[in-house]
Design a protein around this motif. Structure first.
Motif, mmCIF file in Angstrom:
data_model
loop_
_atom_site.group_PDB
_atom_site.id
_atom_site.type_symbol
_atom_site.label_atom_id
_atom_site.label_comp_id
_atom_site.label_asym_id
_atom_site.label_seq_id
_atom_site.Cartn_x
_atom_site.Cartn_y
_atom_site.Cartn_z
ATOM 1 N N ARG A 82 0.810 -1.039 0.045
ATOM 2 C CA ARG A 82 -0.083 0.031 0.095
ATOM 3 C C ARG A 82 1.102 1.406 0.068
ATOM 4 N NH1 ARG A 82 -4.031 -1.741 4.553
ATOM 5 N NH2 ARG A 82 -4.961 -3.288 4.056
ATOM 6 N N LEU A 83 2.100 1.498 0.842
ATOM 7 C CA LEU A 83 2.492 2.707 0.516
ATOM 8 C C LEU A 83 3.417 3.065 -0.593
ATOM 9 C CD1 LEU A 83 4.486 1.518 4.600
ATOM 10 C CD2 LEU A 83 3.557 3.623 3.803
ATOM 11 N N THR A 84 3.615 1.697 -1.389
ATOM 12 C CA THR A 84 4.445 1.599 -3.025
ATOM 13 C C THR A 84 3.184 2.663 -3.490
ATOM 14 O OG1 THR A 84 4.046 -0.483 -3.147
ATOM 15 C CG2 THR A 84 6.025 0.128 -2.666
ATOM 16 N N LEU A 85 2.059 1.817 -3.110
ATOM 17 C CA LEU A 85 1.034 2.539 -4.394
ATOM 18 C C LEU A 85 0.670 3.996 -4.334
ATOM 19 C CD1 LEU A 85 -1.274 -0.522 -4.036
ATOM 20 C CD2 LEU A 85 -0.008 0.588 -5.574
ATOM 21 N N ALA A 86 1.010 4.007 -2.583
ATOM 22 C CA ALA A 86 1.624 5.443 -1.776
ATOM 23 C C ALA A 86 1.528 6.835 -2.859
ATOM 24 C CB ALA A 86 0.693 5.754 -0.348
ATOM 25 N N GLN A 87 3.114 6.148 -2.761
ATOM 26 C CA GLN A 87 4.277 6.879 -3.744
ATOM 27 C C GLN A 87 3.980 6.882 -5.002
ATOM 28 O OE1 GLN A 87 7.873 4.394 -3.511
ATOM 29 N NE2 GLN A 87 8.206 6.381 -5.067
ATOM 30 N N LEU A 88 2.600 6.113 -5.335
ATOM 31 C CA LEU A 88 3.007 6.340 -6.408
ATOM 32 C C LEU A 88 1.731 7.314 -6.859
ATOM 33 C CD1 LEU A 88 1.516 3.260 -9.193
ATOM 34 C CD2 LEU A 88 3.466 4.817 -9.251
ATOM 35 N N ALA A 89 0.802 6.841 -6.403
ATOM 36 C CA ALA A 89 -0.325 7.953 -6.627
ATOM 37 C C ALA A 89 0.474 9.951 -5.722
ATOM 38 C CB ALA A 89 -1.574 8.134 -4.996
ATOM 39 N N LEU A 90 1.333 10.011 -5.144
ATOM 40 C CA LEU A 90 1.517 10.304 -4.746
ATOM 41 C C LEU A 90 3.036 11.720 -6.026
ATOM 42 C CD1 LEU A 90 3.418 10.051 -0.897
ATOM 43 C CD2 LEU A 90 1.506 11.809 -1.366
ATOM 44 N N GLU A 91 3.924 10.186 -6.507
ATOM 45 C CA GLU A 91 4.268 11.374 -7.786
ATOM 46 C C GLU A 91 3.162 11.596 -8.681
ATOM 47 O OE1 GLU A 91 7.212 10.914 -7.914
ATOM 48 O OE2 GLU A 91 7.577 11.959 -9.834
ATOM 49 N N GLN A 92 2.057 10.959 -9.073
ATOM 50 C CA GLN A 92 0.536 11.381 -9.890
ATOM 51 C C GLN A 92 0.532 12.862 -9.658
ATOM 52 O OE1 GLN A 92 0.343 10.299 -12.560
ATOM 53 N NE2 GLN A 92 -1.935 10.151 -13.327
ATOM 54 N N PHE A 93 0.137 13.034 -7.734
ATOM 55 C CA PHE A 93 -0.097 14.254 -7.098
ATOM 56 C C PHE A 93 0.529 15.669 -7.809
ATOM 57 C CE2 PHE A 93 0.373 16.753 -3.255
ATOM 58 C CZ PHE A 93 -0.142 18.381 -3.465
ATOM 59 N N LEU B 18 9.303 9.653 0.580
ATOM 60 C CA LEU B 18 7.725 9.937 0.980
ATOM 61 C C LEU B 18 7.964 11.668 1.703
ATOM 62 C CD1 LEU B 18 5.928 6.940 2.369
ATOM 63 C CD2 LEU B 18 6.033 7.937 0.118
ATOM 64 N N TYR B 21 7.727 14.217 -0.864
ATOM 65 C CA TYR B 21 6.758 14.845 -1.554
ATOM 66 C C TYR B 21 5.378 16.292 -0.675
ATOM 67 C CZ TYR B 21 6.389 11.202 -4.905
ATOM 68 O OH TYR B 21 7.274 10.102 -6.211
ATOM 69 N N VAL B 109 -4.517 5.434 1.537
ATOM 70 C CA VAL B 109 -4.212 4.155 0.759
ATOM 71 C C VAL B 109 -3.824 3.197 0.858
ATOM 72 C CG1 VAL B 109 -2.445 3.204 -0.496
ATOM 73 C CG2 VAL B 109 -3.149 5.078 -1.299
ATOM 74 N N ILE B 110 -2.947 3.710 2.295
ATOM 75 C CA ILE B 110 -2.557 2.272 3.871
ATOM 76 C C ILE B 110 -4.348 1.997 4.197
ATOM 77 C CG2 ILE B 110 -0.310 3.172 3.474
ATOM 78 C CD1 ILE B 110 -1.026 4.201 6.128
ATOM 79 N N LEU B 144 -6.626 15.350 -6.724
ATOM 80 C CA LEU B 144 -5.157 15.638 -6.603
ATOM 81 C C LEU B 144 -4.668 14.461 -7.772
ATOM 82 C CD1 LEU B 144 -4.618 16.070 -3.049
ATOM 83 C CD2 LEU B 144 -4.836 17.064 -5.025
ATOM 84 N N VAL B 145 -5.130 12.850 -7.653
ATOM 85 C CA VAL B 145 -4.051 12.575 -7.806
ATOM 86 C C VAL B 145 -5.191 11.995 -9.410
ATOM 87 C CG1 VAL B 145 -3.413 9.534 -8.164
ATOM 88 C CG2 VAL B 145 -3.786 11.464 -5.873
ATOM 89 N N LEU B 149 -6.115 6.797 -11.913
ATOM 90 C CA LEU B 149 -5.098 6.514 -11.332
ATOM 91 C C LEU B 149 -5.683 5.874 -9.816
ATOM 92 C CD1 LEU B 149 -2.162 5.244 -10.563
ATOM 93 C CD2 LEU B 149 -1.475 7.621 -9.540
ATOM 94 N N ILE B 153 -5.406 2.086 -8.654
ATOM 95 C CA ILE B 153 -5.205 1.547 -7.274
ATOM 96 C C ILE B 153 -6.079 0.950 -5.806
ATOM 97 C CG2 ILE B 153 -4.038 2.606 -4.523
ATOM 98 C CD1 ILE B 153 -2.921 4.877 -5.949
#
Lengths: 108, 158
Positions: A82-93, B18, B21, B109-110, B144-145, B149, B153
């Motif tokens: 999930r943290l890696t998916l969150a990182q993808l989302a942050l990159e997109q953001f 993280l 960001y 997400v988490i 935001l995203v 995506l 997800i």
């Protein structure tokens, strides 16, 4: 509930010359580099820290630190995907915001 | 290599990514507000100080903020924990729920989007009252995203 570490007598030794950020544990702030080398550990309650007296700190707090880090390790493993998916989302953001800064337009 | 070194070597690189960001969101807060207005989420942008996670409950907490150490100046501090031991960390409800937009994304997400249909709560300084926005966390996340995506997800999350 915190669980026991499998290596209770492991000695904690600082190795890095500088810290990039701190990881918070229930009782400590762990100062590390971006790659995970340990710089220092500060106790939340009081001013004691690892570099001040490594032997003494290990004797008093080493086992507790390992238990708390072990608990974070398990949680990290559980949430890693999930943290890696969150990182993808942050990159997109970040990308969407950069696009907005350049064009004034919001991507659909 | 000691066990604790292996653990730190594993965790720190992802945490450090993280943090980048967080830095980005912190340094672009005005741009984010303009972005949200442009995207139609005007209520969120109009709230002066937004306790973004105040109106929801969730199990896994991702938390990041500045931390001052006398000898080191300011460092960024990052924590990952669960609701049942949050109090051991000494997190106040204010510190937990006062979030930046990057923290909202990670926490959604988490927690597998467990609170995505909750409406966001704002605080209006003019009337000194909380108020419930029309927008949900899902609306915010998609803005935001991006919808594409978000769908990807939601499909792949375990």
């Amino acid at each position: 509930m915190l669980v026991g570490s499998s290596i209770p007598n492991e000695k904690i030794i600082p190795v890095a010359d500088v810290a990039d950020f701190a990881i918070e544990l229930p009782s400590f702030y762990v100062l590390v580099t971006a790659h995970g080398s340990l710089y220092d550990i500060y106790n939340k309650n009081g001013t004691e820290h690892l570099r001040e007296n490594v032997e003494e700190w290990n004797r008093k707090y080493g086992a507790q630190f390992l238990r708390e880090l072990d608990e974070l390790d398990k949680l990290f493993d559980k949430l890693y995907h999930r943290l890696t998916l969150a990182q993808l989302a942050l990159e997109q953001f970040k990308d969407r915001l950069e696009y907005f800064k350049e064009t004034g337009k919001v991507l659909p | 290599m000691n066990k604790y070194e292996q653990t730190l070597n594993k965790i720190a690189p992802l945490f450090h990514k993280l943090i980048q960001y967080f830095d980005f969101a912190f340094n672009n807060s005005q741009v984010i507000n303009r972005y949200l207005i442009k995207a139609g989420l005007t209520e969120i942008a109009q709230v002066n100080t937004l306790e973004l996670l105040k109106n929801c409950s969730y199990n896994y907490h991702y938390y990041i903020y500045f931390y001052e150490l006398t000898k080191h100046g300011y460092l960024i501090k990052i924590a990952l924990t669960t609701e049942n031991i949050r109090e051991i960390y000494g997190f106040s409800s204010y510190s937990v729920y006062s979030a930046t937009f990057d923290e909202v994304i990670v926490n959604m997400v988490i927690n597998k989007f467990s609170f995505e249909n909750t409406h966001i709560m704002g605080y209006e300084f003019g009337i000194q009252k909380n108020f419930i926005l029309n927008n949900t966390y899902k609306d915010l996340f998609i803005t935001l995203v991006g919808k594409e995506l978000y769908d990807a997800i939601r499909t792949s999350i375990k």
